[in-house]
Design a protein around this motif. Sequence first.
Motif, PDB file in Angstrom:
ATOM      1  N   GLU A  46       0.819  -1.196   0.000  1.00 37.34           N
ATOM      2  CA  GLU A  46       0.000   0.000   0.000  1.00 37.34           C
ATOM      3  C   GLU A  46       0.861   1.257   0.000  1.00 37.34           C
ATOM      4  O   GLU A  46       1.967   1.262   0.539  1.00 37.34           O
ATOM      5  CB  GLU A  46      -0.926   0.031   1.231  1.00 37.34           C
ATOM      6  N   LEU A  47       0.321   2.306  -0.585  1.00 37.22           N
ATOM      7  CA  LEU A  47       1.011   3.589  -0.597  1.00 37.22           C
ATOM      8  C   LEU A  47       1.023   4.183   0.802  1.00 37.22           C
ATOM      9  O   LEU A  47       0.002   4.199   1.494  1.00 37.22           O
ATOM     10  CB  LEU A  47       0.316   4.554  -1.560  1.00 37.22           C
ATOM     11  N   VAL A  48       2.187   4.671   1.210  1.00 34.03           N
ATOM     12  CA  VAL A  48       2.311   5.390   2.476  1.00 34.03           C
ATOM     13  C   VAL A  48       2.337   6.899   2.215  1.00 34.03           C
ATOM     14  O   VAL A  48       1.561   7.655   2.793  1.00 34.03           O
ATOM     15  CB  VAL A  48       3.578   4.961   3.224  1.00 34.03           C
ATOM     16  N   ALA A  49       3.239   7.321   1.336  1.00 35.74           N
ATOM     17  CA  ALA A  49       3.377   8.739   1.024  1.00 35.74           C
ATOM     18  C   ALA A  49       4.124   8.885  -0.289  1.00 35.74           C
ATOM     19  O   ALA A  49       4.933   8.026  -0.645  1.00 35.74           O
ATOM     20  CB  ALA A  49       4.111   9.484   2.124  1.00 35.74           C
ATOM     21  N   SER A  50       3.849   9.985  -0.994  1.00 37.81           N
ATOM     22  CA  SER A  50       4.553  10.253  -2.234  1.00 37.81           C
ATOM     23  C   SER A  50       4.816  11.748  -2.356  1.00 37.81           C
ATOM     24  O   SER A  50       4.135  12.573  -1.715  1.00 37.81           O
ATOM     25  CB  SER A  50       3.766   9.748  -3.442  1.00 37.81           C
ATOM     26  N   ASP A  61      -4.333   7.934   4.628  1.00 37.16           N
ATOM     27  CA  ASP A  61      -5.050   8.490   5.775  1.00 37.16           C
ATOM     28  C   ASP A  61      -4.478   7.987   7.100  1.00 37.16           C
ATOM     29  O   ASP A  61      -4.455   8.719   8.093  1.00 37.16           O
ATOM     30  CB  ASP A  61      -6.535   8.127   5.683  1.00 37.16           C
ATOM     31  N   SER A  62      -4.003   6.761   7.105  1.00 40.68           N
ATOM     32  CA  SER A  62      -3.539   6.147   8.346  1.00 40.68           C
ATOM     33  C   SER A  62      -2.249   6.762   8.884  1.00 40.68           C
ATOM     34  O   SER A  62      -1.896   6.541  10.042  1.00 40.68           O
ATOM     35  CB  SER A  62      -3.340   4.643   8.150  1.00 40.68           C
ATOM     36  N   VAL A  63      -1.529   7.514   8.043  1.00 37.92           N
ATOM     37  CA  VAL A  63      -0.246   8.073   8.488  1.00 37.92           C
ATOM     38  C   VAL A  63      -0.233   9.596   8.494  1.00 37.92           C
ATOM     39  O   VAL A  63       0.774  10.204   8.905  1.00 37.92           O
ATOM     40  CB  VAL A  63       0.923   7.554   7.629  1.00 37.92           C
ATOM     41  N   LYS A  64      -1.311  10.217   8.020  1.00 41.90           N
ATOM     42  CA  LYS A  64      -1.351  11.682   8.004  1.00 41.90           C
ATOM     43  C   LYS A  64      -1.083  12.221   9.400  1.00 41.90           C
ATOM     44  O   LYS A  64      -1.531  11.667  10.393  1.00 41.90           O
ATOM     45  CB  LYS A  64      -2.714  12.151   7.507  1.00 41.90           C
ATOM     46  N   VAL A  65      -0.380  13.309   9.472  1.00 44.04           N
ATOM     47  CA  VAL A  65       0.023  13.991  10.705  1.00 44.04           C
ATOM     48  C   VAL A  65       1.233  13.306  11.333  1.00 44.04           C
ATOM     49  O   VAL A  65       2.144  13.969  11.818  1.00 44.04           O
ATOM     50  CB  VAL A  65      -1.125  14.081  11.732  1.00 44.04           C
ATOM     51  N   ARG A  66       1.303  11.992  11.304  1.00 42.53           N
ATOM     52  CA  ARG A  66       2.392  11.274  11.959  1.00 42.53           C
ATOM     53  C   ARG A  66       3.638  11.157  11.089  1.00 42.53           C
ATOM     54  O   ARG A  66       4.767  11.168  11.601  1.00 42.53           O
ATOM     55  CB  ARG A  66       1.929   9.874  12.376  1.00 42.53           C
ATOM     56  N   PHE A  67       3.463  10.994   9.774  1.00 40.02           N
ATOM     57  CA  PHE A  67       4.585  10.793   8.858  1.00 40.02           C
ATOM     58  C   PHE A  67       4.770  12.025   7.980  1.00 40.02           C
ATOM     59  O   PHE A  67       3.802  12.698   7.617  1.00 40.02           O
ATOM     60  CB  PHE A  67       4.334   9.590   7.958  1.00 40.02           C
ATOM     61  N   THR A  68       6.023  12.274   7.610  1.00 35.32           N
ATOM     62  CA  THR A  68       6.327  13.379   6.702  1.00 35.32           C
ATOM     63  C   THR A  68       7.319  12.899   5.644  1.00 35.32           C
ATOM     64  O   THR A  68       8.376  12.357   5.985  1.00 35.32           O
ATOM     65  CB  THR A  68       6.932  14.567   7.447  1.00 35.32           C
ATOM     66  N   ILE A  69       6.968  13.115   4.378  1.00 37.94           N
ATOM     67  CA  ILE A  69       7.881  12.792   3.288  1.00 37.94           C
ATOM     68  C   ILE A  69       8.552  14.074   2.824  1.00 37.94           C
ATOM     69  O   ILE A  69       7.929  15.137   2.771  1.00 37.94           O
ATOM     70  CB  ILE A  69       7.134  12.092   2.124  1.00 37.94           C
ATOM     71  N   SER A  70       9.841  13.964   2.495  1.00 39.73           N
ATOM     72  CA  SER A  70      10.584  15.115   2.011  1.00 39.73           C
ATOM     73  C   SER A  70      11.666  14.644   1.052  1.00 39.73           C
ATOM     74  O   SER A  70      11.930  13.448   0.954  1.00 39.73           O
ATOM     75  CB  SER A  70      11.202  15.895   3.171  1.00 39.73           C
TER      76      SER A  70
END
Length: 118
Positions: A46-50, A61-70
């Motif tokens: 599943e996609l986590v972040a892009s 949705d499950s990682v919003k606020v907690r994870f940050t991609i940069s």
Amino acid sequence: QVQLVESGGGLVQPGGSLRLSCAASGSIFSINAMGWYRQAPGKQRELVASITNGGSTNYADSVKVRFTISRDNAVNTVYLQMNSLKPDDTAVYFCNARRWAGPSYDYWGQGTQVTVSS
């Protein structure tokens, strides 16, 4: 061809943090976006972040606020900062580089294990 090398996985307690790194090399000029996917045992990847070359980001949705991609274009590296980790975040995390056209194509890293457990 594009090569992706991930690092930064490991074992962390619930509530802890980890930062994953993905270094890209090769024909990176052809890449339009990079991201992180994860796959837990018995589940689909599943996609986590892009993040696109223009800096637009997208999160599960499950990682919003907690994870940050940069990304750091100077060193061709994408990062995933993971905070407030939960046991449900346990999975193998894969770096992805996507070419949108010419034709479209996905490149994948080898994966790095993230285990959240007390």
